[in-house]
Design an enzyme around this catalytic site. Structure first.
Site, PDB file in Angstrom:
ATOM      1  N   CYS A   1      -3.114  -2.779   5.674  1.00 29.42           N
ATOM      2  CA  CYS A   1      -2.385  -3.869   4.745  1.00 29.42           C
ATOM      3  C   CYS A   1      -1.037  -3.700   4.842  1.00 29.42           C
ATOM      4  O   CYS A   1      -0.564  -5.234   4.060  1.00 29.42           O
ATOM      5  CB  CYS A   1      -3.367  -3.565   3.854  1.00 29.42           C
ATOM      6  SG  CYS A   1      -5.091  -3.687   3.478  1.00 29.42           S
TER       7      CYS A   1
ATOM      8  N   HIS B   1       3.434  -6.016  -3.603  1.00 28.99           N
ATOM      9  CA  HIS B   1       1.348  -5.960  -3.305  1.00 28.99           C
ATOM     10  C   HIS B   1       0.823  -6.159  -4.032  1.00 28.99           C
ATOM     11  O   HIS B   1      -0.102  -6.939  -3.754  1.00 28.99           O
ATOM     12  CB  HIS B   1       1.489  -4.526  -2.588  1.00 28.99           C
ATOM     13  CG  HIS B   1       0.538  -4.157  -2.080  1.00 28.99           C
ATOM     14  ND1 HIS B   1       0.175  -4.871  -0.653  1.00 28.99           N
ATOM     15  CD2 HIS B   1      -0.425  -2.893  -1.888  1.00 28.99           C
ATOM     16  CE1 HIS B   1      -0.625  -4.862   0.069  1.00 28.99           C
ATOM     17  NE2 HIS B   1      -1.460  -3.608  -0.620  1.00 28.99           N
TER      18      HIS B   1
ATOM     19  N   HIS C   1      -6.446 -10.454  -1.453  1.00 28.27           N
ATOM     20  CA  HIS C   1      -6.069  -9.868  -0.527  1.00 28.27           C
ATOM     21  C   HIS C   1      -6.001  -9.950   1.235  1.00 28.27           C
ATOM     22  O   HIS C   1      -6.818  -9.397   0.811  1.00 28.27           O
ATOM     23  CB  HIS C   1      -5.704  -8.032  -1.195  1.00 28.27           C
ATOM     24  CG  HIS C   1      -5.463  -6.937  -0.346  1.00 28.27           C
ATOM     25  ND1 HIS C   1      -4.223  -7.301   0.946  1.00 28.27           N
ATOM     26  CD2 HIS C   1      -5.561  -6.389  -0.525  1.00 28.27           C
ATOM     27  CE1 HIS C   1      -3.589  -6.451   1.664  1.00 28.27           C
ATOM     28  NE2 HIS C   1      -4.632  -5.477   0.256  1.00 28.27           N
TER      29      HIS C   1
END
Lengths: 399, 355
Positions: free
Chosen positions: A160, A293, A328
């Site tokens: 990620c 994040h 996400h």
């Protein structure tokens, strides 16, 4: 010579819009892109919420000039975002300068690989997707769509934080004079592979994700592609380019704690943020906004919150996670949030952390929950991934 | 600032895991796919840990440990870990897909999903060493390894790191082999690997391997060579290759005849070996020529074997007969060039010299 690297264009496609303007409009309207999944058949349909790009593959294929079922959705959305970035930067002939492409992806063509896994043997008409399993194949196809030749083209896959790392490498290459111009970002489409993978890790929320909320239940997966154009000072000067902002700081560190979880105190995150500040040559107190994040998993938000406190002490800047808008978006997240960071700089605007209600009990940190106007010089953006991968980028108004 | 290749580590289809050997006992195959010659993993990894590890992680651990030991570099001296891999631990991705389909998205366990992340190897090595530095993974077909080397070189030159562990790894699994047979990327019939470049048929002999190196800004006693330059190109036509080579060499003040030995990535695919023939019969007609994929087989990071071979040749100052392609003798090789490509794409030029 400026310390930072100029950003001269950007492009994005996500659950909250098919271009930069639409994404910005959704951000300031507080309009989420999270919904029930509609384009993938999965038994988890009613247990999860996702951030889907509105266009179906046939619509994207037609828009971009691909034949039906020619390429993975990762390629389609990647081409769409990269095309916007190039046009935004006013680039006419892509091969006129030493131009590179660095893309981040985790799934690559997995959407097709999982669909045709057993079909390849009896159905020659789907065999074009066999090489799509190579993650780099999606980047290769984006390069070919853009007409990029004889160039530096590579792919980063660090889960990620992939796109954040692609931006980092691109900035490094411009700074060390290896390239004059580079297209950096990432692309990841939704797939059964990631839906089921995250499901087994028990970190998917069954409702709208709520980053940094005490009652947060996990993340919403999303799909997106986003790219920035970085150019050397010489090129900016030569072409009289409009600069949208600068990449001034970057740092990558490894948490070296666990394959999928972050350490409770966010060691890797602190190191990455410190490195980024050092590259940018600024102090923690110079940061006006943190695009966190903030995946809304219990583990990430706790670890990242601790890391923010460790770095900023009792003066943690205003921060928010925009993942409640987009979901996400895995490898693309760093690039999506880079675009949002530049939008924050350009408009002196902080974007809200949606769905936040209850403060976490572990610390006193409260994200920005409303669209807020504020002068911004520097934005710090975090991206963390499996394998302990922690990346921080700093975007600034001036180089 | 020069960049030194201080040590090497290899696990391949040949017995390369022991750095004291240099292709003395070459294994000849008659096949379309080659598996690695595995070392005794017990010598490198606790058996309980090894059982949970994907093959790619095991090979990488061995190869990385070999390199670290040879350079005498302590784990806490490593500033960054950078890995190139075409497919990562593809065995786990494949099993996870099978499980999703076979179990209709139910009763799945996370391990396979976790290991299927492309950066599992770099992450696991960092975890094992407690290395909190820069940790990148490149996944771009036949320039995955070169991207990692380029990144490391830049950081060493910029003074951002002193010692970097750089590697390339790929593992071979069934479904991948079967699907690539369908599209003709793998040879249809077994070939004698020693004569693979004369096979006259399409496709390559697929294989696997792991190659790790410590690249440093300071020279250690174990040093093999200096890495002068590395460059990659996403596309090139056969006609463009000689011109690109000339331009690349000229950036280092070199001419083609300054190269003492050139390494080509010939894999015996009649459709694409022409890229090498152009140089072998042109610019480097009078240069000693070396090849290696008859020993290593083809895989996304096979050029790691080429990098290993160049390092070894420069350090030992000799070219083993088994890799010597033409009759031009090599006397004290100082400067070497590696040219590799796969299926006419993702070309790389790597320049090494004796230090």
């Amino acid at each position: 010579m400026t310390r930072g690297v100029a950003i001269t264009g950007m492009g994005i496609v996500s659950a909250i819009g098919n271009n930069v303007a639409e994404n910005y409009a959704s951000l300031i309207a507080g309009k989420t892109g999270i919904s029930r999944i509609s384009q993938i058949e999965t038994i988890h349909r009613d247990d999860i919420m996702v951030g889907e790009i509105i266009h179906t593959n046939p619509v994207l294929e037609k828009q971009l000039g691909f034949t039906p079922n020619e390429v993975s959705r990762t390629v389609l959305i990647g081409c769409m975002a990269a095309k916007e970035a190039i046009s935004n930067a006013g680039i006419q002939t892509i091969n006129s300068e030493r131009t590179g492409l660095i893309s981040g992806t985790t799934v690559g063509g997995m959407d097709k690989s999982e669909q045709y896994f057993y079909d390849y043997f009896d159905r020659p008409e789907v065999r074009q997707h066999i090489i799509g399993l190579h993650a780099g194949d999606s980047t290769k196809k984006i390069a070919s769509f853009l007409g990029l030749e004889e160039s530096f083209v590579t792919t980063i896959s660090t889960a990620c934080s992939s796109a954040a790392n692609a931006i980092m490498l691109g900035a490094r290459m411009i700074k060390s004079g290896q390239l004059d111009r580079v297209i950096v970002g990432g692309s990841d489409c939704l797939s059964k592979f990631t839906i089921n993978g995250f499901k087994t890790l028990l970190i998917l929320s069954d409702t709208y994700s709520a980053p940094f909320d005490a009652e947060r239940k996990g993340l919403n997966l999303g799909e997106a592609a986003a790219f920035l154009i970085l150019e050397s000072d010489a090129l900016v000067e030569k072409d009289g380019k409009k600069v949208l902002g600068y990449v001034t700081g970057y740092g990558n560190a490894n948490d070296a704690y666990h394959q999928t979880a972050s350490s409770e105190h966010g060691d890797g995150a602190v190191l990455a943020m410190e490195k980024a500040l050092k590259t940018a040559g600024i102090q923690a107190s110079d940061i006006d906004y943190v695009n966190a994040h903030g995946t809304a998993t219990p583990n990430n938000d706790l670890s990242e919150g601790h890391a923010l406190i460790r770095l900023f002490g009792d003066k943690v800047p205003e921060f928010s996670s925009t993942k409640a808008f987009t979901g996400h978006t895995l490898a693309a997240a760093g690039a999506v949030e880079a675009v949002y960071s530049v939008l924050a700089l350009q408009n002196d605007m902080l974007f809200p952390n949606l769905n936040y209600k209850t403060p976490m009990k572990e610390f006193k940190l409260e994200p920005v929950t409303a669209v807020t106007k504020k002068p911004i010089r520097h934005v710090l953006s975090n991206s963390f991934g499996f394998g302990g991968n922690c990346s921080t980028l700093i975007f600034s108004k001036r180089g | 600032m020069p960049v030194y290749i201080n040590s090497i580590g290899s696990v391949s289809a040949q017995k390369t895991f022991d750095n004291s050997l240099f292709l003395e006992d070459v294994i000849c195959y008659n096949d379309t796919v080659l598996k690695i010659i595995a070392p005794d993993y017990k010598d490198y990894i606790p058996p309980a840990a090894a059982r949970r590890m994907a093959k790619g992680i095991k090979m990488s651990t061995v190869s990385a440990k070999t390199a670290m030991t040879e350079a005498g570099i302590e784990e806490n001296e490593i500033d960054a870990i950078i890995v190139g891999t075409g497919l990562g631990c593809i065995g786990d991705s494949e099993k996870f897909v099978r499980d999703i389909i076979g179990n209709k998205e139910q009763f799945l366990t996370p391990t396979r999903f976790i290991q299927s992340s492309h950066n599992t190897v770099a992450g696991q090595i960092a975890l094992g060493m407690g290395c909190k530095g820069h940790n990148f993974t490149y996944v771009h077909s036949s320039i995955s390894f070169e991207s990692a080397v380029l990144d490391a070189k830049m950081q060493l030159e910029n003074g951002e790191a002193n010692h970097i562990l750089v590697g390339g790894v790929d593992e071979l699994v069934d479904h991948h082999v079967k699907t690539h047979e369908l599209i003709g990327h793998i040879k249809e019939r077994p070939v004698e690997t020693m004569s693979v470049i004369n096979s006259g048929t399409k496709g390559a002999v697929f294989a696997e391997g792991a190659h790790f190196f410590t690249l440093s800004s300071v020279q250690r006693p174990s040093c093999y060579a200096e890495l002068m330059g590395i460059k990659t190109y996403n596309t090139l036509t056969q006609n463009q290759v000689p011109e690109k080579v000339r331009t690349f060499l000229s950036e280092y003040g070199l001419e083609p005849n300054d190269i003492d030995a050139v390494i080509f990535g010939y894999n015996g695919d009649v459709e694409f070996d022409g890229y090498y023939n152009g140089l072998a019969n042109g610019l480097f007609k009078n240069t000693a020529q070396v090849y290696f994929k008859h020993l290593s087989g083809e895989f996304d990071t096979a050029s790691g074997f080429g990098f290993w071979l160049a390092s070894k040749i420069i350090k030992e100052q000799r070219v083993p007969n088994v890799v010597h392609l033409n009759a031009v003798p090599v006397d004290g090789p100082e400067t070497m060039l590696i040219y590799n490509q796969y299926r006419g794409e993702n070309h790389s030029l790597t320049l090494l010299r004796r230090c």
